[in-house]
Each structure stands twice: as structure tokens, then as C-alpha cells.
Design a protein around this motif. Structure first.
Motif, PDB file in Angstrom:
ATOM      1  N   ALA A   1       0.826  -1.213   0.000  1.00  0.00           N
ATOM      2  CA  ALA A   1       0.000   0.000   0.000  1.00  0.00           C
ATOM      3  C   ALA A   1       0.858   1.260   0.000  1.00  0.00           C
ATOM      4  O   ALA A   1       0.418   2.312  -0.480  1.00  0.00           O
ATOM      5  CB  ALA A   1      -0.941   0.001   1.204  1.00  0.00           C
ATOM      6  N   ILE A   2       2.081   1.165   0.523  1.00  0.00           N
ATOM      7  CA  ILE A   2       2.985   2.328   0.524  1.00  0.00           C
ATOM      8  C   ILE A   2       3.330   2.705  -0.916  1.00  0.00           C
ATOM      9  O   ILE A   2       3.274   3.881  -1.297  1.00  0.00           O
ATOM     10  CB  ILE A   2       4.267   2.027   1.325  1.00  0.00           C
ATOM     11  N   PHE A   3       3.662   1.676  -1.716  1.00  0.00           N
ATOM     12  CA  PHE A   3       3.951   1.955  -3.131  1.00  0.00           C
ATOM     13  C   PHE A   3       2.716   2.511  -3.830  1.00  0.00           C
ATOM     14  O   PHE A   3       2.802   3.478  -4.598  1.00  0.00           O
ATOM     15  CB  PHE A   3       4.422   0.697  -3.855  1.00  0.00           C
ATOM     16  N   LEU A   4       1.564   1.895  -3.593  1.00  0.00           N
ATOM     17  CA  LEU A   4       0.339   2.321  -4.267  1.00  0.00           C
ATOM     18  C   LEU A   4      -0.024   3.764  -3.921  1.00  0.00           C
ATOM     19  O   LEU A   4      -0.480   4.522  -4.792  1.00  0.00           O
ATOM     20  CB  LEU A   4      -0.812   1.381  -3.906  1.00  0.00           C
ATOM     21  N   LEU A   5       0.205   4.140  -2.668  1.00  0.00           N
ATOM     22  CA  LEU A   5      -0.068   5.520  -2.276  1.00  0.00           C
ATOM     23  C   LEU A   5       0.921   6.467  -2.972  1.00  0.00           C
ATOM     24  O   LEU A   5       0.542   7.548  -3.440  1.00  0.00           O
ATOM     25  CB  LEU A   5       0.024   5.676  -0.758  1.00  0.00           C
ATOM     26  N   GLY A   6       2.178   6.046  -3.051  1.00  0.00           N
ATOM     27  CA  GLY A   6       3.171   6.836  -3.779  1.00  0.00           C
ATOM     28  C   GLY A   6       2.785   6.995  -5.239  1.00  0.00           C
ATOM     29  O   GLY A   6       2.909   8.083  -5.814  1.00  0.00           O
TER      30      GLY A   6
ATOM     31  N   PHE B   1       7.934   6.300  -2.110  1.00  0.00           N
ATOM     32  CA  PHE B   1       8.777   5.386  -2.886  1.00  0.00           C
ATOM     33  C   PHE B   1      10.096   5.116  -2.162  1.00  0.00           C
ATOM     34  O   PHE B   1      10.574   3.975  -2.126  1.00  0.00           O
ATOM     35  CB  PHE B   1       9.055   5.964  -4.275  1.00  0.00           C
ATOM     36  N   ALA B   2      10.674   6.170  -1.590  1.00  0.00           N
ATOM     37  CA  ALA B   2      11.967   6.030  -0.906  1.00  0.00           C
ATOM     38  C   ALA B   2      11.869   5.085   0.286  1.00  0.00           C
ATOM     39  O   ALA B   2      12.829   4.383   0.618  1.00  0.00           O
ATOM     40  CB  ALA B   2      12.459   7.404  -0.449  1.00  0.00           C
ATOM     41  N   LYS B   3      10.694   5.043   0.896  1.00  0.00           N
ATOM     42  CA  LYS B   3      10.497   4.214   2.087  1.00  0.00           C
ATOM     43  C   LYS B   3      10.578   2.721   1.774  1.00  0.00           C
ATOM     44  O   LYS B   3      10.973   1.916   2.633  1.00  0.00           O
ATOM     45  CB  LYS B   3       9.141   4.550   2.722  1.00  0.00           C
ATOM     46  N   VAL B   4      10.212   2.336   0.542  1.00  0.00           N
ATOM     47  CA  VAL B   4      10.167   0.907   0.201  1.00  0.00           C
ATOM     48  C   VAL B   4      11.087   0.543  -0.967  1.00  0.00           C
ATOM     49  O   VAL B   4      10.991  -0.547  -1.523  1.00  0.00           O
ATOM     50  CB  VAL B   4       8.716   0.462  -0.124  1.00  0.00           C
TER      51      VAL B   4
END
Length: 307
Positions: free
Chosen positions: A27-32, A48-51
Motif C-alpha cells: 500500500a505504501i507503493f500504491l499511495l506513492g 517510494f523512498a520508504k520501500v
């Protein structure tokens, strides 16, 4: 309508944030990606940087952002570094990213962005990205090879024809137009005006301006002056070349070449009264538009192919 779309985007954003709180890293990527598509680049970059170390899609998007300077300062070396990582670590699930990364790395070497310019390395990377014409590989790389082998410095028209054929078969609009021109003039293949016409006509209908320009040439040389003038007149309405390039995914320089060819023959038709009412003043106007396109255009030379 725009208000309702905005409301739906907010709902999706809230839902993705909820999933993230529950530990869903996808979901982190999808939100990015949502932020990226909404041009909220600084927020997209943070997600994006987070994952990036566990999600190759996020790493790829970061590379694009570094390359284009979206939400961050452009950094071609960082973009190349990330693309290189993707090209060597992609799995079967993310194989499409590997091909895209190899294509972009080839572009970097060809243009000298973030690395030392090298035709040899660009060719090597594009050949890997093109994967023997695999339809699931980078079709852009296949087209790039077709164009690459039409350059004076790397000229090999048989290879150019092969790669444009592969790319065209896989759906490339740009390569379809190029094939039409190759058939028209007998570049890398025997001359075949019927095959040329079919390629150019279909590519033209799909929006390839370069193909449209050469179709005007074909009509004019066949003395089908009304058809030549009619198509060229329609093409004279093109205003935003950059937007046309974006929509058709064709190179700007070839769009300009196609437009120059069409405007030249339209001016010729107006000057001589062929397929259009004779109008010297209007003819002069279109000749001047060709000049303003800043192209070295010789309608009697096969070099107008320009590849």
C-alpha cells in the motif's frame, strides 16, 4: 465531475493510509503511485523512498523522478544507479521492469546522461532490452535499434528493417511508419510501393505524423494531387508538436520532419494549382512554415528519410 473524481481520490488515499497502518507495505507503493499520478511528486518521493529496497517498482519510479527532476533535484547518476540495480535484480514477476530499465540505461549511454556517451554500450543494452523481438520485452528498445541502425555512424539498413519489423509487429506506431518509408524507398528491403502504402496508411490513421508526411509524398508522386493536398491541409492544423509526441509516443524530430514534408507539398499544390485552388500568397505562407521548422529538407533526396 471533477469534484466527484477528487472525492474518490481522497477516499482511495484514506483507504491506502489505513492499509499502511495495518502493515501493508504494498500500500505504501500504491499511495506513492497515486501521489505521482496526481503530480504530488514530493509526497510520492517520500513513499517510494520508504520501500525502494524491497519494491523494484518503487525503485523504478524513483529513478524516473531523479532522471526528470520530479519533486527532487535531477540527478542522472542516481537515476542510472537505480536503473542498473533493477536490470540485474528483476525477477520473473518484475521482468517488464528489467526490460524498461535496460532500455533507459541504453538511452542514458546514447545521450551521455549520467554516464560517458557510448554508442557501443547503448547498442548492447538495447539488444538485451529488445530480447530478440520478444513482445513482452521493451518495444521501445526494438524501435530504438531500428532508428540506431539508420544513423550514418551506425548504418546497417538490414538490421534496421529487422528491428522495425519486430517492433511494428509488437505494436510500435513509430516503427510502422519507419517500415512504410523503408518499403517506399527500398531501404534494407526490396522496394515495394504497395507494402509501403499499406504501412504508411495504417500508421497515418493511427496518428504517425512522419508516416502522414510520406503518404502525402506518395500521393503527390502518383499525381493524386487532391489526396495529397487534402491530407497536407489537415496536417497544417497541427499546433502542439510536443503534445502530439506525448499522445503518439513518437519522437519530436520525426514529427517535425513529417510536418515539413507535408507543408512543402501543400505549398507546391497551392503554387501550381494541383489538387487545390491556385494561391501564390498562401503557398508562400506554407513555404515559410517549412523554413520555420528549421529542418534541412530536400524533397528530392532519399536522405529526407532522416534516420
Amino acid at each position: 465531475e471533477s469534484a466527484s473524481i477528487g472525492y474518490l481520490i481522497e477516499e482511495v488515499e484514506d483507504l491506502l493510509k489505513k492499509y499502511i497502518q495495518e502493515g501493508d507495505r504494498q500500500a505504501i507503493f500504491l499511495l506513492g503511485q497515486l501521489y505521482f499520478e496526481e503530480s504530488r511528486y514530493e509526497e510520492a518521493f517520500l513513499k517510494f523512498a520508504k520501500v525502494k529496497d524491497t519494491d523494484l517498482q518503487a525503485l523504478y519510479q524513483l529513478s524516473v523522478m531523479y532522471y526528470d527532476g520530479l519533486g527532487i533535484k535531477a540527478d542522472c547518476k542516481k537515476a542510472v544507479e537505480y536503473m542498473s540495480r533493477i536490470s540485474t535484480t528483476a525477477s520473473l514477476k518484475t521482468e517488464h521492469l528489467k526490460y524498461a530499465a535496460l532500455y533507459n540505461l541504453g538511452r542514458a549511454y546514447f545521450e551521455g546522461f549520467g554516464v560517458k556517451q557510448s554508442d557501443e554500450e547503448a547498442e548492447r543494452l538495447w539488444l538485451l532490452a529488445a530480447d530478440d523481438g520478444n513482445p513482452k520485452a521493451s518495444i521501445k528498445a526494438q524501435t530504438a535499434l531500428g532508428l540506431f541502425y539508420c544513423r550514418p555512424d551506425t548504418l546497417d539498413l538490414k538490421k534496421a528493417f529487422f528491428w522495425h519489423s519486430e517492433a511494428c509487429g509488437n505494436g510500435s506506431l513509430e516503427s510502422q511508419g519507419a517500415l512504410g518509408v523503408m518499403y517506399l524507398y527500398g531501404y534494407g528491403i526490396h522496394q515495394d510501393t504497395q507494402a509501403a502504402f499499406e504501412c504508411l496508411k495504417e500508421a497515418s490513421e493511427r496518428g504517425n505524423v512522419y508516416a502522414q508526411g510520406h503518404l502525402v509524398t506518395h500521393y503527390y508522386n502518383k499525381k493524386l494531387y487532391s489526396r495529397a493536398a487534402e491530407l497536407a491541409k489537415r496536417m497544417s492544423k497541427y499546433e502542439n508538436i510536443a503534445e502530439t509526441a506525448r499522445v503518439t509516443d513518437c519522437r519530436i524530430d520525426y514529427i517535425r520532419k513529417g510536418l515539413a514534408i507535408a507543408l512543402f507539398y501543400y505549398a507546391r499544390c497551392l503554387q501550381l494549382g494541383l489538387g487545390a485552388t491556385q494561391n501564390s500568397k498562401e503557398a508562400q505562407y506554407y513555404y515559410s512554415k517549412v523554413a520555420h521548422l528549421d529542418l534541412k529538407f530536400d524533397p528530392n533526396s532519399s536522405l529526407s528519410f532522416g534516420m
